[in-house]
Design a protein around this motif. Structure first.
Motif, short mmCIF file in Angstrom:
data_model
loop_
_atom_site.label_atom_id
_atom_site.label_comp_id
_atom_site.label_asym_id
_atom_site.label_seq_id
_atom_site.Cartn_x
_atom_site.Cartn_y
_atom_site.Cartn_z
N ARG A 1 0.81 -1.21 0.00
CA ARG A 1 0.00 0.00 0.00
C ARG A 1 0.85 1.27 0.00
NH1 ARG A 1 -2.49 0.81 6.05
NH2 ARG A 1 -0.56 0.54 7.21
N GLY B 1 -7.03 -3.66 -3.19
CA GLY B 1 -7.41 -2.87 -2.02
C GLY B 1 -8.10 -1.58 -2.41
N LEU C 1 -9.76 0.42 0.19
CA LEU C 1 -10.18 0.80 1.53
C LEU C 1 -9.60 2.15 1.90
CD1 LEU C 1 -9.63 -2.65 3.24
CD2 LEU C 1 -11.85 -1.56 2.86
N VAL D 1 -6.74 2.87 4.54
CA VAL D 1 -5.92 1.66 4.64
C VAL D 1 -5.09 1.49 3.39
CG1 VAL D 1 -5.95 -0.86 4.84
CG2 VAL D 1 -7.56 0.52 6.17
N TYR E 1 -11.34 6.90 -3.26
CA TYR E 1 -12.63 6.82 -2.59
C TYR E 1 -13.70 7.55 -3.38
CZ TYR E 1 -16.22 6.85 0.98
OH TYR E 1 -17.40 6.65 1.65
N ASN F 1 -11.53 -5.33 -2.41
CA ASN F 1 -11.79 -5.15 -0.98
C ASN F 1 -12.17 -3.70 -0.74
OD1 ASN F 1 -11.89 -5.59 1.75
ND2 ASN F 1 -9.81 -6.38 1.94
N GLY F 2 -13.47 -3.43 -0.63
CA GLY F 2 -13.95 -2.06 -0.59
C GLY F 2 -14.75 -1.73 0.65
N ASP F 3 -15.30 -0.53 0.64
CA ASP F 3 -16.05 -0.03 1.79
C ASP F 3 -17.06 0.99 1.28
OD1 ASP F 3 -16.94 0.70 4.30
OD2 ASP F 3 -14.98 1.29 5.07
N LEU G 1 -17.09 -6.39 1.43
CA LEU G 1 -17.47 -5.25 2.26
C LEU G 1 -17.28 -5.61 3.74
CD1 LEU G 1 -20.76 -4.00 0.53
CD2 LEU G 1 -18.44 -3.09 0.29
N PRO G 2 -17.10 -4.60 4.60
CA PRO G 2 -16.88 -4.86 6.03
C PRO G 2 -18.15 -5.34 6.74
CG PRO G 2 -16.00 -2.71 5.38
CD PRO G 2 -16.89 -3.18 4.26
N HIS H 1 -13.86 -9.30 12.12
CA HIS H 1 -12.84 -8.28 11.89
C HIS H 1 -12.59 -7.62 13.24
CE1 HIS H 1 -10.84 -4.66 10.53
NE2 HIS H 1 -10.84 -5.08 9.28
N ARG I 1 -13.82 -4.04 13.99
CA ARG I 1 -15.18 -3.63 13.60
C ARG I 1 -16.24 -4.23 14.51
NH1 ARG I 1 -15.60 -0.81 8.87
NH2 ARG I 1 -13.68 -0.63 7.64
#
Length: 274
Positions: A14, A36, A38, A41, A47, A72-74, A111-112, A155, A158
């Motif tokens: 990253r 990734g 996120l 992160v 975003y 791997n998103g949010d 998603l988380p 997680h 979270r």
């Protein structure tokens, strides 16, 4: 070079921009990544994900020649209570992430499992109901794009941070088609047993993240923590798991210069285990 079931998350690199991270991963001998996306992160995916950004990231991934297992998103705290404007913004962000997932050829969007807090917003049952409903809705939207929807649960940072809450969420997701991502480091950091996690989630695990940990610390390189990967890999195989693994080495015990060698060493270790 490595077992083809073993990929590398771009989160492992990253600190590099996306083209450099992809080149590093490819040069190490990997054929597959988790991408990734996120914020805070890993900023490999902006975003503010408009269609121009989706096209740019898709082009960079295509140029690398790497396959994508998952994005791997949010889309924000799934247990937050939203007004109409925030709901519209969430839907737009989800659509952009799903477009990216489909356009990169990924199997799934991840998603988380709730906000970055162990404390419920309204109450645990209500929050879990809302998280499950939001994931089920996202899963229905994912199906329209021809991809799957997975959630990383448990997680450690979270809402669903321990085995009890992860199991409660999994029960609520039964029949929705939403898959579960297992992460060894989060399980160990929470003081839980990966073998018990596998037992309680048998048949539900769609993907596995690999990183080491000790209770309270998820940021250790493979071999520097307490995770019993050999026992875990054997238990996964015995449970019928035939999916893929991704090295998500968001570690803080090696320098950036040491990171490529540490990643290759970890991939060789898991190749031997598999």
């Amino acid at each position: 070079m490595f077992n083809p079931r073993i990929g590398c998350s771009s989160i492992s690199f990253r600190h590099q921009d996306l083209p450099t991270a992809l080149r590093t991963i490819s040069d190490l001998g990997f054929h597959e990544i988790d991408l990734g996306a996120l914020p805070g992160v890993c900023n490999h995916v902006p975003y503010e994900l408009d269609m121009a950004a989706v096209e740019a990231v898709t082009g960079e991934v295509a140029a690398s020649g790497l396959l994508v297992r998952s994005v791997n998103g949010d889309i924000g705290d799934l247990n937050a209570v939203l007004d109409a404007g925030a709901r519209d913004a969430r839907e737009r962000h989800l659509e952009a992430l799903l477009t990216l997932t489909a356009n990169t050829g990924a199997k799934a969007l991840v998603l988380p499992c709730g906000a970055l807090s162990h404390h419920p917003v309204r109450g645990l049952d209500e929050d879990l109901d809302l998280v499950a409903a939001q994931l089920a809705w996202a899963g229905q939207r994912a199906a329209e794009f021809g991809v799957e929807l997975w959630t990383e649960s448990l997680h450690f940072l979270r809402l669903c941070w321990n085995l009890e809450r992860a199991e409660l969420l999994a029960q609520r997701l039964a029949g929705t088609g939403v898959g579960i991502v297992m992460d060894f480091s989060h399980i160990v950091a929470a003081g839980e047993d990966p073998l018990e996690y596998i037992r309680r989630h048998q048949g539900l695990i769609s993907h596995v993240h690999l990183r080491d940990a000790v209770p309270g610390n998820i940021n250790l390189s493979i071999g520097n923590g307490e995770a019993d990967f050999a026992a875990g890999v054997n238990a996964l195989a015995a449970s019928g798991y035939a999916g893929h693994f991704s090295l998500e080495l968001e570690t803080r015990d090696v320098t950036h210069d040491e990171r490529p060698a540490a990643t290759a060493k970890a991939a060789s270790y898991f190749t031997d285990l598999l």
